[in-house]
Structure formats: structure tokens, C-alpha cells
Design an enzyme around this catalytic site. Structure first.
Site, PDB file in Angstrom:
ATOM      1  N   ASP A  11      -5.936  55.748  10.216  1.00 41.22           N
ATOM      2  CA  ASP A  11      -5.587  56.479  11.859  1.00 41.22           C
ATOM      3  C   ASP A  11      -4.303  57.511  11.750  1.00 41.22           C
ATOM      4  O   ASP A  11      -3.847  57.885  13.713  1.00 41.22           O
ATOM      5  CB  ASP A  11      -5.843  55.262  12.496  1.00 41.22           C
ATOM      6  CG  ASP A  11      -6.858  54.859  12.651  1.00 41.22           C
ATOM      7  OD1 ASP A  11      -7.532  54.866  12.049  1.00 41.22           O
ATOM      8  OD2 ASP A  11      -6.879  53.688  13.350  1.00 41.22           O
ATOM      9  N   LYS A  87     -13.972  54.092  11.455  1.00 36.61           N
ATOM     10  CA  LYS A  87     -14.440  53.250  11.802  1.00 36.61           C
ATOM     11  C   LYS A  87     -14.578  53.295  13.710  1.00 36.61           C
ATOM     12  O   LYS A  87     -13.548  54.519  14.038  1.00 36.61           O
ATOM     13  CB  LYS A  87     -13.243  51.598  11.314  1.00 36.61           C
ATOM     14  CG  LYS A  87     -11.927  52.388  11.766  1.00 36.61           C
ATOM     15  CD  LYS A  87     -10.869  51.458  11.515  1.00 36.61           C
ATOM     16  CE  LYS A  87      -9.114  51.715  12.364  1.00 36.61           C
ATOM     17  NZ  LYS A  87      -9.078  52.328  13.918  1.00 36.61           N
ATOM     18  N   CYS A 120      -4.508  48.617  15.112  1.00 38.29           N
ATOM     19  CA  CYS A 120      -4.857  48.720  14.272  1.00 38.29           C
ATOM     20  C   CYS A 120      -4.675  48.240  12.189  1.00 38.29           C
ATOM     21  O   CYS A 120      -5.205  47.566  11.591  1.00 38.29           O
ATOM     22  CB  CYS A 120      -5.857  50.405  13.666  1.00 38.29           C
ATOM     23  SG  CYS A 120      -6.522  50.187  14.955  1.00 38.29           S
TER      24      CYS A 120
END
Length: 209
Positions: A11, A87, A120
Site C-alpha cells: 500500500d 486487496k 495492513c
């Protein structure tokens, strides 16, 4: 036996730089250069680089697919990678096909960089460790932001520190980028902590005080 590593870049998207979720600790001026150093070192060592990109439904306030905040940071987007998975939840394994890719490529060790340390990164670390992978987390190539809600408040530094301490106690080897690069180059495994020693060290220091 030499680990079969993959570098998981989680990310690293504009949302954390110019969007609604600015990373505060370590500041991105520190974490982003370390992320790119890790990517470059991985490629030099023939370690596959896997990009994870978080995606939210259209119109969401963060990570709206196709929006500037959803896009990968330019320093990540311009670098080659072996695979990219989108995701929709915290874990990089949930519904992405990552696990199947790792199995197909006989990966046994995951090195994690990116954001956020406590969300995450941590969820992916716990899932990976629970699935039998050896996990490494680069503390200066990750980052957190502050929270306040009805449960209380915590600074970005507190959140990052607590999560990295917990991860190193039982789930991953937590180390800085320079130490990881040295480990890759020399073949020496990074130091790993454990739950009992982590607790006993804290108790002994408290008793000594």
C-alpha cells in the site's frame, strides 16, 4: 538453508502522502527512501518484489479506485515488480491470490515494507506467520499515523513502536533496512526475538529500576 524471500511492498499509495491518511511516524521522508532501497536491493539479489495495492469501492473517501489517492506512489510505480495484487481488506492474503503465488514460486520468507505498520502490515504479518512463513518487517520502511476514539488516544510513534515490539516478540524479525540489506548480502539470518525473553527482559529492567 538460504531463505527463499519475496519482498512485499504494501500500500505505498498516494493516500498516505497527499491524501486523507498522512503517515507521521516514521515520516515518509525516512520511510519512502528506505522502501525504494529495499526494492532496489531485492532486485539486485533476485528477490521477487510483490506490490500490494489497497482498493475501496467507488466513491469511498480513501483508496477510491482510479483516484489520485489510490494510485501507487510514483517512486514505486516506476520500478519493475514480479507481481501486483489488489486487496480490499487489511490482510494481503485475503482474497488476493498472494498465497497461491508464493506457493507456486516456493517462497518461504516474506519481507514486509509499506503501510500501515499497525494495520495492513501487522495483519499480513500475523497471517503469514500463522501460515508458516518466516517474516521480516523493516521498521524504518513502514509507518503509522495517530488515532483517537472512545477507547483512547495514541500518537503515531506510540502505535508504530508498540506494534513493532509485539511483532518482534513472536511473529517476525523486526530490523532496519540497512541491517536487512546486510543480511541479504551476507546470508546471515536476522535476529529473532521470542515472547518469553521479551517479557522477561521488560520485567528484569522494571525490577532493576
Amino acid at each position: 538453508m538460504k531463505p527463499r524471500r519475496a519482498l512485499l511492498v504494501i500500500d505505498v499509495q498516494n493516500e498516505y502522502f497527499t491524501g486523507n491518511l498522512p503517515i507521521e511516524y516514521p515520516p515518509t521522508e525516512i520511510s519512502l527512501p528506505n522502501i525504494t532501497r529495499a526494492i532496489d536491493a531485492a532486485r539486485a539479489a533476485d528477490i521477487p518484489v510483490i506490490i500490494i495495492q489497497h482498493t475501496a469501492p467507488a466513491g469511498a473517501p480513501i483508496f477510491d479506485k482510479g483516484s489520485p489517492g489510490w494510485e501507487l506512489h510514483a517512486e514505486i510505480a516506476k520500478r519493475p515488480y514480479a507481481a501486483l495484487f489488489e486487496k480490499t481488506s487489511a490482510s494481503s492474503f485475503a482474497g488476493t491470490g498472494l498465497g497461491e503465488w508464493l506457493t507456486a514460486h516456493k517462497i518461504d520468507t516474506l519481507t514486509i515494507v509499506g503501510y500501515m505498520t499497525h494495520n495492513c502490515d501487522a495483519t499480513t504479518t500475523f497471517d503469514a506467520a500463522g501460515s508458516g512463513y518466516s517474516v521480516e518487517v523493516l521498521s524504518d520502511a513502514t509507518g503509522s499515523l495517530p488515532y483517537e476514539n472512545r477507547a483512547g488516544a495514541a500518537s503515531a510513534e506510540e502505535i508504530h513502536r508498540v506494534f513493532t515490539v509485539v511483532m518482534h516478540s513472536n511473529f517476525a524479525a523486526v530490523l532496519e533496512t540497512s541491517a536487512w540489506i546486510e543480511s541479504v548480502e551476507t546470508g546471515r539470518a536476522p535476529e529473532r526475538g521470542n515472547l518469553l525473553v521479551s517479557n522477561q527482559t521488560a520485567r528484569n529492567k522494571r525490577g532493576a529500576a
